[in-house]
Design a protein around this motif. Structure first.
Motif, PDB file in Angstrom:
ATOM      1  N   THR A   1      47.687  -5.899 -19.447  1.00  0.00           N
ATOM      2  CA  THR A   1      47.491  -4.468 -19.230  1.00  0.00           C
ATOM      3  C   THR A   1      48.075  -4.094 -17.867  1.00  0.00           C
ATOM      4  OG1 THR A   1      45.314  -4.807 -18.215  1.00  0.00           O
ATOM      5  CG2 THR A   1      45.363  -4.470 -20.602  1.00  0.00           C
TER       6      THR A   1
ATOM      7  N   PRO B   1      41.752  -0.177 -19.651  1.00  0.00           N
ATOM      8  CA  PRO B   1      43.199   0.018 -19.531  1.00  0.00           C
ATOM      9  C   PRO B   1      43.657   1.240 -20.332  1.00  0.00           C
ATOM     10  CG  PRO B   1      42.744  -1.719 -21.092  1.00  0.00           C
ATOM     11  CD  PRO B   1      41.418  -1.338 -20.485  1.00  0.00           C
TER      12      PRO B   1
ATOM     13  N   HIS C   1      45.006   1.243 -15.410  1.00  0.00           N
ATOM     14  CA  HIS C   1      43.598   1.338 -15.767  1.00  0.00           C
ATOM     15  C   HIS C   1      43.051   2.697 -15.334  1.00  0.00           C
ATOM     16  CE1 HIS C   1      42.482  -2.956 -16.815  1.00  0.00           C
ATOM     17  NE2 HIS C   1      43.769  -3.026 -16.496  1.00  0.00           N
TER      18      HIS C   1
END
Length: 264
Positions: A79, A87, A82
């Motif tokens: 990811t 995320p 965020h």
């Protein structure tokens, strides 16, 4: 970084499914006159927009809390951006799942009419008479009790670490199911075949791709907060999550169609 990312997961599994269902829906609508769930056109997509917005708003704090508790997490480098603890790919999923399920549901055929009370489609024959008002109230009462029972079970499960995730799903899902079943359980039972098929197919697909994501390390589920029960490698809690969320979407859209038909 090694292995697929959350964004690649969407491009590989979620977006192609949405695109394929959209193409199939376009063909279906041009070739059939049968009464499908979305034959009301624009109002149906208004319902999809409302359901999707509610899904994002209702799921975001719950999802962030469980990530913060460590119930699940993401592989290193899988990811990038965020928002809070979740995320960006998670929020994208909140939007795409209702759309995917809505596209599938929209092609299914509805039963004619909307019984205001007898959800099983029974009628009065000869000497057999139904008090339809009481029958409708009974169904809604059963729905209220069932949802309340799920909520209580969830609250109990929240007290133990190994059932935390399970309890979080039940306690989180119960209020929505309570509202849907109290408002329209007779109508949902009347359209039960459409609703069941509308839930089953996208749920099975999401189970498969979730299993792939777990196997490839895009995200992982903590053994500390789960029961350890798995269905072909898929944690019970993950399977239940997708079942419950698709119930939210399908039941919400079927009831939206019922409301629009009543106003028409």
């Amino acid at each position: 970084m090694s292995g697929p990312t959350y964004a690649q997961f969407h491009f590989a599994f979620v977006l192609p499914a949405v695109a394929g269902l959209l193409a199939a829906a376009t063909v279906t609508r041009s070739r059939t006159t049968r009464p499908t769930v979305w034959s009301i056109d624009r109002p149906y997509w208004s319902g999809v927009a409302i359901v999707t917005l509610l899904a994002v708003v209702y799921t975001t704090p719950w999802d962030n809390y469980l990530i913060a508790r460590g119930v699940w997490g993401y592989g290193e480098g899988r990811t990038f951006v965020h928002l809070g603890f979740a995320p960006l790919g998670e929020y994208v999923f909140f939007v795409l799942q209702p759309i995917l399920t809505a596209l599938w549901l929209g092609q299914l055929t509805l039963r004619d009419g909307w019984p205001e009370a007898d959800a099983l489609g029974r009628t009065t024959h000869g000497r057999r008479t139904l008090d339809v008002g009481r029958l409708s109230l009974r169904y809604r009462g059963v729905g209220a009790l069932a949802a309340t029972g799920l909520g209580i079970a969830g609250a109990v499960c929240l007290r133990s670490p190994e059932t935390l995730y399970l309890g979080a799903i039940l306690a989180w899902g119960a209020p929505v199911l309570f509202i849907q079943w109290v408002v329209g359980l007779p109508q949902l039972l009347y359209q039960r075949r459409t609703a069941a098929l509308g839930v089953a197919v996208p749920t099975l697909y999401l189970w498969v791709i979730d299993r792939v994501a777990l196997a490839t390390g895009i995200w992982h589920i903590s053994p500390t907060y789960t029961t350890g029960v798995a269905l072909v490698g898929l944690p019970l809690e993950e399977a239940l999550f997708f079942l419950v969320t698709n119930l939210f979407v399908v039941q919400g859209l079927v009831l939206f169609r019922w409301v629009v038909d009543r106003w028409a």
